[in-house]
Design a protein around this motif. Sequence first.
Motif, mmCIF file in Angstrom:
data_model
loop_
_atom_site.group_PDB
_atom_site.id
_atom_site.type_symbol
_atom_site.label_atom_id
_atom_site.label_comp_id
_atom_site.label_asym_id
_atom_site.label_seq_id
_atom_site.Cartn_x
_atom_site.Cartn_y
_atom_site.Cartn_z
ATOM 1 N N GLN A 168 -7.577 1.786 2.261
ATOM 2 C CA GLN A 168 -7.210 3.191 2.734
ATOM 3 C C GLN A 168 -6.308 3.684 1.641
ATOM 4 O OE1 GLN A 168 -5.893 4.162 6.571
ATOM 5 N NE2 GLN A 168 -6.852 2.202 7.616
ATOM 6 N N PRO B 40 0.839 -1.248 -0.023
ATOM 7 C CA PRO B 40 0.020 0.046 -0.102
ATOM 8 C C PRO B 40 0.864 1.436 0.050
ATOM 9 C CG PRO B 40 -0.659 -1.452 1.810
ATOM 10 C CD PRO B 40 0.729 -2.082 1.274
ATOM 11 N N SER C 254 -4.391 -2.480 0.537
ATOM 12 C CA SER C 254 -5.273 -1.606 1.730
ATOM 13 C C SER C 254 -6.632 -0.821 1.060
ATOM 14 C CB SER C 254 -4.407 -0.695 2.208
ATOM 15 O OG SER C 254 -5.229 0.039 3.204
ATOM 16 N N THR D 101 -6.121 -4.218 5.596
ATOM 17 C CA THR D 101 -6.870 -3.478 6.609
ATOM 18 C C THR D 101 -7.414 -4.433 7.441
ATOM 19 O OG1 THR D 101 -7.561 -2.341 4.548
ATOM 20 C CG2 THR D 101 -9.013 -2.096 6.746
ATOM 21 N N ASN E 74 -1.704 2.568 7.158
ATOM 22 C CA ASN E 74 -1.010 1.659 6.154
ATOM 23 C C ASN E 74 0.039 1.059 6.627
ATOM 24 O OD1 ASN E 74 -3.491 1.513 4.739
ATOM 25 N ND2 ASN E 74 -2.551 2.868 2.685
#
Length: 319
Positions: free
Chosen positions: A119, A71, A117, A141, A78
């Motif tokens: 995010q 990520p 991820s 995640t 992350n």
Amino acid sequence: MQRFNCPMCGTRAYFHNLTCACGTQLFFDPQTGRMTANAPACANRASIACNWAAPLDDALCPSCAMSEVVPVLNVGDNLQLLARAERAKRWVLANLARWGWFTGDDPGRRPRFLMLSEQTEGRSQQITMGHAAGEITINVTEADELIRLQRQRDLGEHYRSMVGHFRHELSHFLFDRLSADPAFPPAFREIFGDERADYGAALKRHYADPQDPGEDFITAYATAHPHEDWAETSAHLLHLVDFSDSFVSAGLSMPGVPADFSPYDEVDCTRLLPVAAEIAIAINDINRALDNSDLYPFVLTGPVRDKLAFAHRWLRGTR
């Protein structure tokens, strides 16, 4: 997982330790399966606390080198999520190395990990874990325990962990490698069914109308398709072997566990499974005394034991 000790002072060292209390820098050598005090450091030692030895200084260790995508590390959590996910990956790879997988003596291909991820910069994305053509997608995640527990509850699962995700997806990868042996596919189909059945249609049916595992499957997800039955069964085999190995490596003993028991060395699954079940029941009782969930809340029926024995023979190479 076996116990480790500091090579300098002999104090107990844990699998993920970077240093000993005596100040010695610790490195896990994936080739020998031992802790050492002198080794080239993985390039990810400072960033994600990877304590594995690398081929050369500032190179990636064998585990980190398998991660082709990671990520964006300056977004959200992350960096911490990747560190936790990679820690689980190293644990599972070290387990499989006990049976010769992915060691320096293994000439076969390695998996390629896409560590993704939810995010991302300015938005979130859905990540579906899975395996395809040697690539394993992992949603880091879920290294967030609260998120993972919420999804475990939402999906009605007895067990969900990052170690479990890696064991499941690596089982898919190992299926492909084992399938290169002409003897494997017909033997597999005899006990698991025909894996050539339409996978997409099977998953669609499963999610529309989930089936009870009954006597024949270790989990409900295993009922979806022979590929998933294999992956769930093989992952559970690795669970059973490793928590049993951790039990005996800690110096614990109890009735029903032979004094010379060595789970990773055991070639007879009919001997392995009853001992693992006894250990699971005992630790379940301990967890219940603390009002915690069972360590291993699954029942090993006769058909499930037959599938576990098949996976054991092939994954351990004692077929």
